[in-house]
Motif scaffolding. Sequence first.
Motif, mmCIF file in Angstrom:
data_model
loop_
_atom_site.group_PDB
_atom_site.id
_atom_site.type_symbol
_atom_site.label_atom_id
_atom_site.label_comp_id
_atom_site.label_asym_id
_atom_site.label_seq_id
_atom_site.Cartn_x
_atom_site.Cartn_y
_atom_site.Cartn_z
ATOM 1 N N ALA A 92 90.730 19.813 62.467
ATOM 2 C CA ALA A 92 90.931 18.804 63.497
ATOM 3 C C ALA A 92 89.620 18.209 63.996
ATOM 4 C CB ALA A 92 91.687 19.413 64.671
ATOM 5 N N MET A 93 88.544 18.996 63.944
ATOM 6 C CA MET A 93 87.281 18.560 64.523
ATOM 7 C C MET A 93 86.103 18.979 63.634
ATOM 8 S SD MET A 93 86.288 19.221 68.476
ATOM 9 C CE MET A 93 85.659 20.853 68.234
ATOM 10 N N PRO A 94 85.990 18.425 62.439
ATOM 11 C CA PRO A 94 84.880 18.825 61.569
ATOM 12 C C PRO A 94 83.537 18.386 62.160
ATOM 13 C CG PRO A 94 86.085 16.994 60.612
ATOM 14 C CD PRO A 94 86.835 17.415 61.836
ATOM 15 N N ILE A 95 82.549 19.264 62.039
ATOM 16 C CA ILE A 95 81.221 18.975 62.565
ATOM 17 C C ILE A 95 80.288 18.713 61.392
ATOM 18 C CG2 ILE A 95 79.262 19.900 63.861
ATOM 19 C CD1 ILE A 95 81.279 21.575 65.449
ATOM 20 N N GLN A 96 79.626 17.575 61.442
ATOM 21 C CA GLN A 96 78.719 17.193 60.365
ATOM 22 C C GLN A 96 77.282 17.367 60.841
ATOM 23 O OE1 GLN A 96 79.438 13.301 58.823
ATOM 24 N NE2 GLN A 96 77.939 13.502 57.180
ATOM 25 N N VAL A 97 76.502 18.079 60.043
ATOM 26 C CA VAL A 97 75.075 18.266 60.307
ATOM 27 C C VAL A 97 74.335 17.687 59.109
ATOM 28 C CG1 VAL A 97 73.238 19.925 60.739
ATOM 29 C CG2 VAL A 97 75.517 20.346 61.643
ATOM 30 N N GLY A 98 73.689 16.562 59.323
ATOM 31 C CA GLY A 98 73.035 15.873 58.208
ATOM 32 C C GLY A 98 74.080 15.331 57.254
ATOM 33 N N GLU A 99 73.961 15.709 56.005
ATOM 34 C CA GLU A 99 74.902 15.244 54.982
ATOM 35 C C GLU A 99 76.070 16.209 54.780
ATOM 36 O OE1 GLU A 99 74.755 12.286 53.302
ATOM 37 O OE2 GLU A 99 73.109 11.819 54.666
ATOM 38 N N LYS A 100 75.967 17.405 55.334
ATOM 39 C CA LYS A 100 76.973 18.433 55.079
ATOM 40 C C LYS A 100 77.806 18.705 56.330
ATOM 41 C CE LYS A 100 74.464 20.991 51.545
ATOM 42 N NZ LYS A 100 74.077 22.331 51.122
ATOM 43 N N PHE A 101 78.995 19.203 56.079
ATOM 44 C CA PHE A 101 79.864 19.640 57.168
ATOM 45 C C PHE A 101 79.680 21.147 57.366
ATOM 46 C CE2 PHE A 101 81.931 15.694 56.055
ATOM 47 C CZ PHE A 101 82.291 15.190 57.296
ATOM 48 N N VAL A 102 79.779 21.579 58.612
ATOM 49 C CA VAL A 102 79.691 23.002 58.905
ATOM 50 C C VAL A 102 80.890 23.696 58.269
ATOM 51 C CG1 VAL A 102 79.670 24.724 60.758
ATOM 52 C CG2 VAL A 102 78.481 22.556 61.068
ATOM 53 N N GLU A 103 80.623 24.845 57.641
ATOM 54 C CA GLU A 103 81.688 25.583 56.958
ATOM 55 C C GLU A 103 82.759 26.025 57.956
ATOM 56 O OE1 GLU A 103 80.287 28.847 54.599
ATOM 57 O OE2 GLU A 103 78.415 27.796 54.176
ATOM 58 N N ASP A 104 83.997 26.066 57.468
ATOM 59 C CA ASP A 104 85.120 26.479 58.314
ATOM 60 C C ASP A 104 84.891 27.871 58.899
ATOM 61 O OD1 ASP A 104 86.171 24.095 57.521
ATOM 62 O OD2 ASP A 104 87.908 24.947 56.476
#
Length: 130
Positions: A92-104
């Motif tokens: 529901a709320m993916p967090i993007q850091v730079g080019e990558k998303f934080v792992e679930d």
Amino acid sequence: MARKPYVAKQSDNWYLQTPFYKKYMLRELTCIPVMLAALNFFWCIAALASSPEAWATWVSFQRNPIVVVLNIVAIIAAIFNSVEWFKAMPKAMPIQVGEKFVEDKKMIAGSWVAFAVVALIVFFVIKALM
């Protein structure tokens, strides 16, 4: 000629048809014991602010076996609800850091750490009040 409206046919026990729906309904029903525990907590705050007699009445009421069971059920319901919502949070709320998303797994673990910190704070505050 009048058009007939479409009426979707759904059985009365639609939520019993799949495990997903059963879990969904169980998660939604967790609001009832949590609400009762929250009302009990509001009564606690009002009694604490009111008088020593009101506080003593509330404390003695907490020794009632029904209240103890209700609080245990509310804790289990809150933990179940937290587990389900923490699992849904990365979607529901993916967090993007730079080019990558934080792992679930990292997001879920961070949620549990925050949950534990808040739970410990609440525990120690209540313990200090007793």
